[in-house]
Design a protein around this motif. Sequence first.
Motif, PDB file in Angstrom:
ATOM      1  N   ALA A  33      24.168  48.189  45.115  1.00 36.88           N
ATOM      2  CA  ALA A  33      24.947  47.571  44.524  1.00 36.88           C
ATOM      3  C   ALA A  33      25.653  46.743  42.967  1.00 36.88           C
ATOM      4  CB  ALA A  33      25.441  46.537  45.742  1.00 36.88           C
ATOM      5  N   MET A  34      26.519  47.165  42.338  1.00 43.49           N
ATOM      6  CA  MET A  34      26.622  45.928  40.777  1.00 43.49           C
ATOM      7  C   MET A  34      27.678  45.300  40.988  1.00 43.49           C
ATOM      8  SD  MET A  34      25.723  49.684  38.311  1.00 43.49           S
ATOM      9  CE  MET A  34      25.234  48.691  37.690  1.00 43.49           C
ATOM     10  N   GLY A  35      27.723  44.425  39.960  1.00 46.02           N
ATOM     11  CA  GLY A  35      28.893  43.425  40.592  1.00 46.02           C
ATOM     12  C   GLY A  35      29.109  42.334  39.206  1.00 46.02           C
ATOM     13  N   GLU A  46      31.614  32.140  40.666  1.00 46.34           N
ATOM     14  CA  GLU A  46      31.855  32.845  41.752  1.00 46.34           C
ATOM     15  C   GLU A  46      32.706  34.796  41.110  1.00 46.34           C
ATOM     16  OE1 GLU A  46      36.380  32.217  41.857  1.00 46.34           O
ATOM     17  OE2 GLU A  46      36.976  32.170  39.395  1.00 46.34           O
ATOM     18  N   LEU A  47      32.463  35.391  42.802  1.00 48.08           N
ATOM     19  CA  LEU A  47      32.240  36.888  42.604  1.00 48.08           C
ATOM     20  C   LEU A  47      33.791  37.012  41.796  1.00 48.08           C
ATOM     21  CD1 LEU A  47      31.281  39.523  45.123  1.00 48.08           C
ATOM     22  CD2 LEU A  47      33.669  38.952  44.738  1.00 48.08           C
ATOM     23  N   VAL A  48      33.481  37.949  41.405  1.00 44.26           N
ATOM     24  CA  VAL A  48      35.087  38.518  40.986  1.00 44.26           C
ATOM     25  C   VAL A  48      34.925  39.903  41.372  1.00 44.26           C
ATOM     26  CG1 VAL A  48      36.186  39.745  38.603  1.00 44.26           C
ATOM     27  CG2 VAL A  48      34.504  37.723  38.119  1.00 44.26           C
ATOM     28  N   ALA A  49      33.952  40.295  41.366  1.00 42.51           N
ATOM     29  CA  ALA A  49      34.043  41.973  42.150  1.00 42.51           C
ATOM     30  C   ALA A  49      32.934  42.706  42.291  1.00 42.51           C
ATOM     31  CB  ALA A  49      35.678  43.145  41.312  1.00 42.51           C
ATOM     32  N   THR A  50      32.595  43.666  43.056  1.00 48.01           N
ATOM     33  CA  THR A  50      31.608  44.282  43.866  1.00 48.01           C
ATOM     34  C   THR A  50      31.703  45.934  43.856  1.00 48.01           C
ATOM     35  OG1 THR A  50      31.576  44.178  46.127  1.00 48.01           O
ATOM     36  CG2 THR A  50      30.792  42.238  44.173  1.00 48.01           C
ATOM     37  N   ASN A  58      35.274  45.755  45.808  1.00 49.68           N
ATOM     38  CA  ASN A  58      35.085  44.415  46.773  1.00 49.68           C
ATOM     39  C   ASN A  58      35.854  43.674  45.607  1.00 49.68           C
ATOM     40  OD1 ASN A  58      35.104  42.699  48.855  1.00 49.68           O
ATOM     41  ND2 ASN A  58      33.993  41.533  47.819  1.00 49.68           N
ATOM     42  N   TYR A  59      37.081  42.591  45.820  1.00 52.34           N
ATOM     43  CA  TYR A  59      37.784  41.778  44.742  1.00 52.34           C
ATOM     44  C   TYR A  59      37.953  40.880  45.420  1.00 52.34           C
ATOM     45  CZ  TYR A  59      38.621  46.657  42.524  1.00 52.34           C
ATOM     46  OH  TYR A  59      38.141  47.481  41.571  1.00 52.34           O
ATOM     47  N   ALA A  60      37.582  39.332  44.569  1.00 48.50           N
ATOM     48  CA  ALA A  60      38.303  38.470  44.721  1.00 48.50           C
ATOM     49  C   ALA A  60      39.991  38.146  44.803  1.00 48.50           C
ATOM     50  CB  ALA A  60      37.545  37.532  43.827  1.00 48.50           C
ATOM     51  N   GLY A  65      44.315  43.607  42.172  1.00 48.65           N
ATOM     52  CA  GLY A  65      45.712  43.822  41.581  1.00 48.65           C
ATOM     53  C   GLY A  65      45.586  44.199  39.930  1.00 48.65           C
ATOM     54  N   ARG A  66      44.572  43.230  39.174  1.00 46.94           N
ATOM     55  CA  ARG A  66      45.239  43.710  37.667  1.00 46.94           C
ATOM     56  C   ARG A  66      44.033  43.754  37.153  1.00 46.94           C
ATOM     57  NH1 ARG A  66      44.485  38.262  35.601  1.00 46.94           N
ATOM     58  NH2 ARG A  66      43.732  37.101  37.358  1.00 46.94           N
ATOM     59  N   PHE A  67      43.139  43.369  38.365  1.00 52.69           N
ATOM     60  CA  PHE A  67      40.950  44.025  37.152  1.00 52.69           C
ATOM     61  C   PHE A  67      41.034  45.198  38.298  1.00 52.69           C
ATOM     62  CE2 PHE A  67      39.345  39.998  36.046  1.00 52.69           C
ATOM     63  CZ  PHE A  67      40.264  39.474  34.916  1.00 52.69           C
ATOM     64  N   THR A  68      39.775  45.993  38.056  1.00 54.28           N
ATOM     65  CA  THR A  68      39.575  47.490  38.579  1.00 54.28           C
ATOM     66  C   THR A  68      37.836  46.946  38.067  1.00 54.28           C
ATOM     67  OG1 THR A  68      41.315  48.296  38.192  1.00 54.28           O
ATOM     68  CG2 THR A  68      39.563  50.554  38.379  1.00 54.28           C
TER      69      THR A  68
END
Length: 121
Positions: A33-35, A46-50, A58-60, A65-68
Amino acid sequence: QVQLVESGGGLVQPGGSLRLSCAASGSIFSINAMGWYRQAPGKQRELVATITSRNSTNYAISVKGRFTISRDNAKNTVYLQMNSLKPEDTAVYYCNAALISRAPIKYLELWGQGTLVTVSS
């Protein structure tokens, strides 16, 4: 020595976009996994995305809808495309990776040095 090197932070106006990159280098056998995580002044990280090795993401809720998040396994690199940025996205963004190194074969969880994203007019 295995390490993560981030790039792409900076100053952007509200509504703008930025793309962060994080490249893993060194003697790497595989990356799981990377994140991306972030830490705003006075707040906890805090987690943003993994993203997993099979590209499951997985997204916060705050960034969905804004970050990829995406990854290029051939380059051992993970990206974070950030669109429609808001002032509350201002933070130091950290890359994280769970990987297995070669010689010695070892499980590692690494963090990048952090890159500052400032969203302000």
